[in-house]
Design an enzyme around this catalytic site. Sequence first.
Site, PDB file in Angstrom:
ATOM      1  N   ARG A  22     -30.746 -26.670  56.415  1.00  0.00           N
ATOM      2  CA  ARG A  22     -29.957 -25.631  56.905  1.00  0.00           C
ATOM      3  C   ARG A  22     -28.603 -26.363  57.725  1.00  0.00           C
ATOM      4  O   ARG A  22     -27.625 -26.120  57.310  1.00  0.00           O
ATOM      5  CB  ARG A  22     -30.489 -24.654  57.516  1.00  0.00           C
ATOM      6  CG  ARG A  22     -31.439 -23.789  56.766  1.00  0.00           C
ATOM      7  CD  ARG A  22     -31.930 -22.364  57.434  1.00  0.00           C
ATOM      8  NE  ARG A  22     -32.962 -21.694  56.790  1.00  0.00           N
ATOM      9  CZ  ARG A  22     -33.232 -20.617  57.348  1.00  0.00           C
ATOM     10  NH1 ARG A  22     -32.849 -20.323  58.543  1.00  0.00           N
ATOM     11  NH2 ARG A  22     -34.229 -19.918  56.648  1.00  0.00           N
ATOM     12  N   ASP A  76     -27.244  -8.333  66.351  1.00  0.00           N
ATOM     13  CA  ASP A  76     -27.869  -9.534  65.889  1.00  0.00           C
ATOM     14  C   ASP A  76     -27.317 -10.520  66.587  1.00  0.00           C
ATOM     15  O   ASP A  76     -26.066 -10.407  66.958  1.00  0.00           O
ATOM     16  CB  ASP A  76     -27.723  -9.529  64.249  1.00  0.00           C
ATOM     17  CG  ASP A  76     -28.823 -10.411  63.850  1.00  0.00           C
ATOM     18  OD1 ASP A  76     -29.853  -9.938  63.020  1.00  0.00           O
ATOM     19  OD2 ASP A  76     -28.676 -11.650  63.959  1.00  0.00           O
TER      20      ASP A  76
END
Length: 287
Positions: A53, A157
């Site tokens: 990632r 979030d």
Amino acid sequence: MPHSAPVADAPSPLLQGREFAWTPADFARVRKLIYERAGISLHEGKQAMVYSRLARRLRETRHASFQAYLDWLESQEGVEGREWQEFVNALTTNLTAFFREPHHFELLAAHLRSKPAGTRWRAWCNAASTGEEPYSIVITALEALGPQASFQLMASDIDSRVLATAAQGVYRLDNVKGLSQERLQRFFLRGKGANTGLVRVKPELRRMIEFLQVNLMSESWPFKEPFDLVFCRNVMIYFDAPTQRRVLERIHRVLKPGGLLFVGHAENFSESRDLFTLRGKTVYERR
């Protein structure tokens, strides 16, 4: 007797076949930074995931090594922090679906119907991801309370990118294939022409939700009034025990007495009986 030549160190398994050098020290640094920023506790088994990632961020920012990237990232501390946000976005996991863990929505509907008509409801979904969970919550509220429902949902979030997707409320047909035809017709608009294969949530759902970015580790949460309901599902699994306790204490403060906390199927807070009482399968009541 002549000395034998020193044997070269075998290459670390972390370095083999990688585009960028990736050492235990790099992983330790990443662990420390994401823990400080987002409370996320990464265990050793996450090394490959972290490498793949963050390697994207190295390519994007044109850094030749993790060390150079992390040095640069830490130098951004005083700046507005765009790369910090990208770093957090890269390391957060966003697995979600409409009406995931359906027993929660059945219990939610029963709870909403148990109060007098016209009750004003405030709810918070604090891992909104790409929006499937918050839209499932407001669909449940409309089905249980009718079109005049007084139901407001804050959906937050830490990941800015998924929040932008959630706010748009546009999904591929694959994402909604588990929904009944009745729900699809009542709550979604089907795309035509260039948008064939997509659906968009109807404005009545979108109006009930305020999307905002919240880091559970930040010193203050942006809420003025307490909540009747909090969904915090599959969030605590990324935190260590002290961080879990700290977040639970703060959720306790923003929930009304008797308010409900919905958590993930793998989460158990029996250690926090002073704060919450188990009310149903992975549903707790604020004491």
